[in-house]
Structure formats: C-alpha cells, structure tokens
Design an enzyme around this catalytic site. Structure first.
Site, PDB file in Angstrom:
ATOM      1  N   ASP A 172      -3.944  81.861 153.271  1.00 39.58           N
ATOM      2  CA  ASP A 172      -3.265  83.405 152.817  1.00 39.58           C
ATOM      3  C   ASP A 172      -2.475  83.229 154.018  1.00 39.58           C
ATOM      4  OD1 ASP A 172      -5.225  84.243 151.196  1.00 39.58           O
ATOM      5  OD2 ASP A 172      -6.556  84.376 152.207  1.00 39.58           O
ATOM      6  N   HIS A 199     -10.048  88.173 151.132  1.00 35.28           N
ATOM      7  CA  HIS A 199      -9.738  87.177 150.877  1.00 35.28           C
ATOM      8  C   HIS A 199      -9.961  87.183 149.152  1.00 35.28           C
ATOM      9  CE1 HIS A 199      -8.476  82.287 150.919  1.00 35.28           C
ATOM     10  NE2 HIS A 199      -9.468  82.669 150.101  1.00 35.28           N
TER      11      HIS A 199
END
Length: 335
Positions: A172, A199
C-alpha cells in the site's frame, strides 16, 4: 524434504570487519504464484543463511529445484505436505504466510477469507506449538481478518507474542508513494505518503496531508488520488485479465522481510504493517511500525494537520475494520 544444501555458518564478516548475524526464513505457500515470486526475491538476500520453502502443491519439488539453480550462499530446503510443516517451521526466525489466492475483483472478502482460512489456521496452530515464536508476516488475503484469526489461534499456546505478528501491508505504501511521485513529476523513491487504516479498498487511507515533499493539490485531485490508491488491486487485476497482483506484492514482502531481519539483528527498523493496536478505535490497525528484536515497539501517529476529508474516510475505514476483525474471530467461534 525435497532439497538440501549444507550451510553451517551462522555468522559472516562484512567488509568493515563487523559481525553480521544471519537468519532462517520460511516461506509457507512457497509454490503458489506469489510464493514463488517472494522466494525468488529472498533467495539471494545476504541476511538469510537458510531459506525454507513449504507447500502442499505437488509442484513444490520443481519450484525448489529451480531456486537451487540460483547461485546463493544460503542453504535451501524444501518440504511438501502438511505432515512436514513442523519440520519446515523449526528453527525459523521469520515466517511468511503467502499461500492461497489473493483478492481479485468480483471476489468478496468473505469468499477470499474462506479460501485462505484453512491455510492460515493450520500454519498458525503449528507456529503456536513452537518453543519460541518467530516473527510472522501474513501476506495471504484478506489480511484485515486473517491476522486477528491467526492471533486468536496462537493465543491457545504459551509462546504467543502479539508484538511478533504482522500483516504485511508494504504494498500500500509502495503504491501510494509511486503514484504520488508520478503525479508530481518527482522521484518516487524520494517521496513519502503515509498509508494507515487497514488493507482493503474500503480501509486503506493514504494521508496526503502528511506527504513529503509537500505539494499543492485540489480537493478533486486528492479524492482522485485516494480512490486510485484504494482501487489499485482492481486496476492491476483488470489489466491482467482477472489475475491478481503478484510481483509488486512480492516486492512489498521483500521490503518487510528486510526490515524484520534488520530488527532481529538488533538494529532499529520500520515496517509497514497491520498489527494489534487499540490506539485508533479498533483492536488492529495498519501504519508505519517501529520494530526492534522483540517485535513491535510503537506505531507512528499523525495528529497534526489531518484534514477533514481524511478524518471522514478514516472513520469509515475504522467502521469497516471493526467488522473485518470481528469476521475473523467469528469464524473460530462458529466452529
């Protein structure tokens, strides 16, 4: 056991005559598509003295043979089947759980969780039985639910240490900084964009207000940027005709492993991870984590200059995150 190469040294000398500690790393699910990519990247890592590959796929021996063709100083061992899992895990300093399918568009978090939960349950139970808990990095999806589930399973054993369990969310941060750099004509490696929350596309929160170097962006540009970061898995999967991201995720796992091994060697390190943390209104949270040889020390907090928009999407992320954590624990309670 499939492949073994002897490597008796546990210490090496660097060019400046300092002693460097080496470690054993185990990749569970190492014959999967992403597992092979992770194993390839780890094969020549100088901090690794032994790389262990485990999977239940019948192709595992071939994967290990291929990896053995790569010149490396580290030992290489391969194990096939559930019956060899204890052997594969034994003596490991870092264990990466990468087996199972990754999230793809059209597949719900619940379906992805069902596909991967048996894998994580089996490995977690074996890790819990080890005499000493290694660092554990969960790459398998969905991390938001699988990490809490793994923690609950490991708590049944005496060696569990929550500080050593991580959901690997480095991808990410990689995506956010790369997109930010590209957008502003900057070198991505010199950019920093914090990504917090969880996430998944509904829980990943990039903080433009904390980005470095600072740039001027309109509200529309910021919303577009956040949406693109959150949708990156979908964007990649569409471009790959339905297949999930693997190469970039594997690189994220490599960066996490480097940080974890640096911490185990006694150096202060930082990793981007999803860990047990109740400071943000939920029991698990992702962000930039400071790590030492005992595991998680603290997570970087951003209390200044958070915008109203970022607060809004963070609140939405926290609401979803609580549900994701509960989902992981609920599956265990239902059994």
């Amino acid at each position: 056991m499939l492949v073994t190469r002897k490597f008796s040294n546990i210490l090496i000398r660097s060019s400046i005559n300092s002693t460097v500690r080496l470690f054993q790393v185990c990749v569970m699910g190492g014959a999967s598509e992403i597992g092979q990519a992770v194993s390839l990247l780890l094969r020549t890592e100088p901090a690794i003295s032994k790389l262990v590959i485990h999977d239940t796929w019948e192709t595992t021996p071939g994967v290990v043979i291929e990896l053995s063709h790569i010149p490396a100083k580290s030992a290489l061992k391969g194990y096939l089947g559930d019956a060899t899992m204890k052997q594969a895990l034994g003596g490991s300093d870092l264990v990466l759980l990468v087996g199972g399918p990754l999230k793809t568009p059209g597949v719900s978090d619940e379906a992805c969780l069902k596909a991967n939960m048996e894998f994580v349950k089996t490995v977690s139970s074996q890790i819990g039985r080890l005499s000493k808990m290694p660092f554990v990095g969960v790459v398998a999806e969905p991390i938001n639910s699988l990490v809490p589930m793994a923690a609950e399973l490991m708590r049944n054993f005496g060696t569990f240490d929550a500080r050593k369990l991580f959901g690997v969310t480095t991808i990410d941060w990689i995506r956010a900084r790369t997109l930010f750099g590209t957008l502003h004509g900057l070198a991505p490696e010199r950019c920093f964009v914090p990504v917090i929350g969880g996430h998944s596309n509904k829980t990943t929160v990039p903080l433009i207000s904390q980005a470095s170097p600072g740039t001027d962006m309109t509200d529309t540009d910021i919303r577009r940027f956040v949406s693109e970061v959150q949708r990156y898995d979908e964007i990649v999967s569409e471009a790959k005709l339905g297949r999930s991201a693997t190469v970039s995720v594997a690189y994220g796992a490599l960066l996490f492993a480097r940080g974890a091994l640096a911490a185990l060697a006694g150096r202060q390190a930082r990793v981007h991870a999803y860990v047990e943390n109740d400071h943000f209104g939920t029991s698990y949270f992702a962000g930039l984590v400071h790590v030492d040889s005992n595991g998680v020390r603290e997570m970087t907090r951003y209390t200044n200059r958070i915008t109203e928009y970022e607060c809004h999407i963070l609140e939405e992320a926290l609401d979803r995150l609580r549900k994701d954590v509960a989902l992981g624990k609920k599956i265990l309670e239902a059994e």
